[in-house]
Scaffold this motif. Structure first.
Motif, mmCIF file in Angstrom:
data_model
loop_
_atom_site.group_PDB
_atom_site.id
_atom_site.type_symbol
_atom_site.label_atom_id
_atom_site.label_comp_id
_atom_site.label_asym_id
_atom_site.label_seq_id
_atom_site.Cartn_x
_atom_site.Cartn_y
_atom_site.Cartn_z
ATOM 1 N N LEU A 149 0.670 -1.186 0.186
ATOM 2 C CA LEU A 149 0.174 -0.276 -0.305
ATOM 3 C C LEU A 149 0.897 1.092 -0.226
ATOM 4 O O LEU A 149 0.397 2.023 -0.055
ATOM 5 C CB LEU A 149 -0.985 -0.213 1.436
ATOM 6 N N GLY A 150 2.404 1.191 -0.184
ATOM 7 C CA GLY A 150 3.126 2.326 0.027
ATOM 8 C C GLY A 150 4.470 1.801 -0.314
ATOM 9 O O GLY A 150 4.813 1.314 -0.037
ATOM 10 N N ARG A 151 4.797 3.054 -0.493
ATOM 11 C CA ARG A 151 6.674 3.224 -0.613
ATOM 12 C C ARG A 151 7.323 2.275 0.719
ATOM 13 O O ARG A 151 6.756 3.040 1.640
ATOM 14 C CB ARG A 151 7.262 4.180 -0.412
ATOM 15 N N LEU A 182 -1.418 6.230 4.319
ATOM 16 C CA LEU A 182 -2.166 5.861 5.849
ATOM 17 C C LEU A 182 -3.828 6.221 4.979
ATOM 18 O O LEU A 182 -4.504 5.956 5.333
ATOM 19 C CB LEU A 182 -1.744 7.115 6.475
ATOM 20 N N GLN A 183 -3.696 7.127 4.011
ATOM 21 C CA GLN A 183 -4.726 7.417 3.435
ATOM 22 C C GLN A 183 -5.469 6.123 2.826
ATOM 23 O O GLN A 183 -6.945 6.069 2.704
ATOM 24 C CB GLN A 183 -4.716 8.027 2.136
ATOM 25 N N ARG A 184 -4.761 5.021 2.394
ATOM 26 C CA ARG A 184 -5.025 3.722 1.716
ATOM 27 C C ARG A 184 -5.784 3.104 2.898
ATOM 28 O O ARG A 184 -7.084 2.061 2.791
ATOM 29 C CB ARG A 184 -4.092 2.781 0.485
ATOM 30 N N VAL A 185 -4.307 2.939 3.788
ATOM 31 C CA VAL A 185 -4.647 2.387 5.084
ATOM 32 C C VAL A 185 -6.474 2.233 5.343
ATOM 33 O O VAL A 185 -7.461 1.125 5.679
ATOM 34 C CB VAL A 185 -4.179 1.910 6.027
ATOM 35 N N ASP A 186 -7.020 3.894 5.805
ATOM 36 C CA ASP A 186 -8.056 3.752 6.188
ATOM 37 C C ASP A 186 -9.152 3.628 4.824
ATOM 38 O O ASP A 186 -10.664 3.532 5.197
ATOM 39 C CB ASP A 186 -8.092 5.023 6.333
ATOM 40 N N VAL A 187 -9.052 4.185 4.055
ATOM 41 C CA VAL A 187 -9.841 3.361 3.147
ATOM 42 C C VAL A 187 -10.320 2.278 2.827
ATOM 43 O O VAL A 187 -11.234 1.819 3.383
ATOM 44 C CB VAL A 187 -9.893 3.631 1.218
ATOM 45 N N LEU A 188 -9.806 1.706 3.089
ATOM 46 C CA LEU A 188 -9.834 0.149 3.114
ATOM 47 C C LEU A 188 -9.899 -0.827 4.411
ATOM 48 O O LEU A 188 -10.819 -1.437 4.658
ATOM 49 C CB LEU A 188 -7.861 -1.256 3.020
ATOM 50 N N ALA A 189 -9.926 -0.051 5.629
ATOM 51 C CA ALA A 189 -10.831 -0.095 7.352
ATOM 52 C C ALA A 189 -11.786 0.284 6.342
ATOM 53 O O ALA A 189 -13.047 -0.572 7.252
ATOM 54 C CB ALA A 189 -10.029 0.580 8.184
ATOM 55 N N LYS A 190 -12.289 1.454 6.075
ATOM 56 C CA LYS A 190 -14.016 1.543 5.967
ATOM 57 C C LYS A 190 -14.720 0.434 5.247
ATOM 58 O O LYS A 190 -15.105 0.508 5.102
ATOM 59 C CB LYS A 190 -14.182 2.813 5.700
ATOM 60 N N HIS A 191 -14.105 0.300 3.933
ATOM 61 C CA HIS A 191 -14.947 -1.000 3.568
ATOM 62 C C HIS A 191 -15.589 -2.226 3.916
ATOM 63 O O HIS A 191 -16.438 -2.822 4.055
ATOM 64 C CB HIS A 191 -13.459 -1.818 2.662
#
Length: 618
Positions: free
Chosen positions: A255-257, A377-386
């Motif tokens: 999900l990130g560098r 961090l944004q991608r982690v947040d998106v997955l948790a919401k889904h």
């Protein structure tokens, strides 16, 4: 933007200074309050309304308790979901896995088979053997029949899209070094005093080396990370659509560098070392970690003498709502000093014990590096919401020790946000690590104090050979337990602690992810002793698809929550996964004939009973 709320749950402060957020402070004294009595958290978190998608667990009082004994020798029950052709396939695949030449040359043989047979026949052959044994299907639609069948026999699913890039070693090393070395390090390699463990080293740039049971992702660019996030979202939606109370697995390196994970891990570890240094100054270094409580007045004096900050500044650091009210500071209180800020690079400040000052881990961060950290961090947040929206629990896989402190901290922050009403986010703890018990108990204690649902998956670990070789060559302490017996003891120690936590606090949840029958029996014995009912859905069991059915299905049919890790993906794109399965099974099958013996026993029983064309009924 919602991801900023996850960011703010992590880091707050200014360059060179620490700042305390009153809503994020903890003390032992506060832990005696009930969840309802606690003040509302001051964390800037996602205040999502509870979504009643995951079934609520029953209390111990709702279920009559009786001791449960599972017969793992009952082949009729263990293989009731399998037809005769599936038993024969398992026997064939497991036998092939014991042939060293086939396993060692599996990639060459796969390439040769593809050329000789052609793509259509090659895929047909794979689906009749290794692919059919260990992979559920090519996409989220084709896996539904298998998931439905397993559910009918009491076994759920942890969906895992197992597609990987088929990179050469040179390509993998180049990608790793490009993504783990910052611009500051490239310009001045010796300017920053980084710990060797948390720097990238080309000889270990290919993180697939010595790893046989975990997917590996290499960073290419931000668009690739977005694509991988979309893949995880599809997996979450597929899990929600295919099963009730399902799981979906993710890896943060997708999900990130990974540069950010390396740097954040080093910061967290250095802050832990600084706490240990201060504890030693107060003569408390020999105490159990969570019992090391620093006297606040002496701590302030020590920090002032070291020149960490002005006396008034240090006084302000410990003026949180609950922090230090008991007159002491423990490790959880100390960890809360790493708080939130909108500029993430300000997080990466470390204490220099020699000078007594806070210093940046790196001399500079480019704007693009700052954006890359925020996007992860944004991608982690998106997955948790889904996961919340689809009623799916999210399993965050463990990775190498030089990434893991950051992965665990990010997962912990997601738990604090999303596990308020039910366990949504699960962290993974690798029990072959020497510090597994300390890390595990610290996280459990934090959940207890703050009143959220703790979710953990216990595994033995997937990176032992790589970790040992890297520690020896680079020159730092081997993080792995000395032998398998020590790892077993660590696993059982963590597991027993967790079961006791569940016994006293029904907000704790654990997945016992193991193929070790003795560990499963140990768990059942402890659950019987403690009166923990499987109907409460607090203790889960997990095994890989295609392995150890003699454990999974008897547990499921006895009413225990048990799950198979269910990989899926196109045949050609899961070849790296299948290659590792063959390698893992070589060691597993050579070490134990038990599974093959049970398969033969059931096949003979059916033939003697006239069940030549046995078909599962569900």
């Amino acid at each position: 933007m919602s991801y900023a709320k996850l960011v703010s749950a992590l880091v707050r402060g200014n360059s060179g200074k620490l700042r305390i957020s009153c809503g994020r402070c903890r003390s032992t004294a506060a832990s005696t309050k009930s969840r309802e009595e606690k003040e509302p958290s001051g964390c800037a978190v996602v205040e999502a309304q509870p979504v009643e998608l995951i079934s609520q667990t029953r209390s111990a009082a709702d279920t009559p308790l009786s001791k449960i004994h599972i017969d793992f020798d009952n082949t009729k029950e263990a293989y009731e979901s399998k037809g005769n052709t599936e038993l024969i396939r398992s026997l064939l695949v497991f036998k092939l896995c014991t042939v060293d030449l086939l396993v060692e040359k599996n990639k060459e043989l796969i390439d040769l088979s593809r050329k000789v047979l052609g793509q259509w026949l090659f895929e047909k052959m794979m689906k009749m053997t290794f692919y059919g044994q260990f992979v559920a299907g090519e996409d989220h639609e084709s896996i539904k029949p298998l998931i439905k069948k397993n559910q009918a026999f009491g076994v759920g699913a942890v969906l895992d899209y197992s597609v990987e890039e088929d990179l050469t070693q040179e390509e993998a090393v180049k990608k790793e070094m490009d993504s783990c070395v910052s611009e500051a390090e490239k310009e001045s390699p010796e300017a920053d005093h980084r710990e060797k463990k948390y720097k990238a080293h080309p000889q270990f740039g290919d993180r697939r080396g010595g790893v046989i049971s975990a997917r590996t992702y290499f960073y290419a660019d931000e668009a690739k990370c977005d694509n991988q996030m979309e893949t995880f979202i599809k997996c979450i939606k597929a899990s929600g659509g295919a099963s009730v109370d399902g799981f979906s697995a993710i890896k943060l390196t997708a999900l990130g560098r990974p540069q950010f994970l390396l740097q954040f891990s080093e910061v967290l570890v250095q802050w832990r070392h600084f706490f240990n240094f201060l504890a030693a100054q107060q003569g408390k270094s020999e105490m159990i970690l969570l019992e090391q409580k620093l006297e606040l007045d002496q701590l302030k004096e020590n920090l002032t003498q070291m020149g960490v900050g002005a006396k008034d500044d240090i006084e302000n650091w410990f003026t949180g709502e609950k922090l230090g009210l008991s007159g002491t500071i423990d490790l959880l209180d100390w960890n809360s000093l790493i708080n939130d800020t909108t500029k993430i690079s300000n997080l990466l400040m470390v204490p220099n014990i020699e000078t007594g000052h806070l210093e940046p881990l790196l001399k500079m961060f480019t704007d693009e590096e700052e954006r890359q950290m925020k996007r992860m961090l944004q991608r982690v947040d998106v997955l948790a919401k889904h996961a919340v929206e689809n009623g799916v629990r999210l399993m965050v896989d463990a990775e190498q020790t030089y990434f893991q402190p950051a992965i665990s901290r990010l997962t912990l922050e997601m738990q604090r946000i999303f596990n308020k009403e039910k366990p949504i986010i699960f962290n993974t703890y690798q029990c072959y690590l020497k510090d597994a018990y300390d890390n595990f108990t610290v996280d459990v204690e934090l959940s207890r104090r703050e009143g959220w649902y703790f979710g953990a998956k216990l595994v033995r670990g997937a990176y032992m050979y790589q970790e040992r070789a890297r520690a020896e060559e680079i020159g730092y302490e081997d993080p792995i337990n000395p032998d398998y017996e020590a790892t077993n003891r660590m696993y059982h120690k963590c597991l027993e602690y967790m079961l006791e936590e569940i016994e006293h606090n029904r907000k704790a949840n654990v997945m016992v992810a193991t193929h070790n029958e003795d560990t499963v029996k140990f768990t059942l014995e402890k659950m019987n002793e403690m009166g923990l009912s499987p109907a409460e859905n607090k203790v889960y069991f997990g095994q890989l698809l295609g392995m150890c059915d003699q454990i999974s299905f008897p547990l499921g049919q006895a009413g225990f929550p048990v799950y198979k890790y269910v990989p899926y993906g196109p045949v050609n794109e899961v070849i790296p996964y299948l290659s590792r399965r063959a390698q893992e099974n070589r060691g597993f099958m050579k070490g134990s004939q038990r599974e093959r013996t049970l398969l033969w026993k059931e096949l003979k029983r059916r033939l003697l009973c006239g069940q030549i064309f046995y078909t599962p009924v569900y």
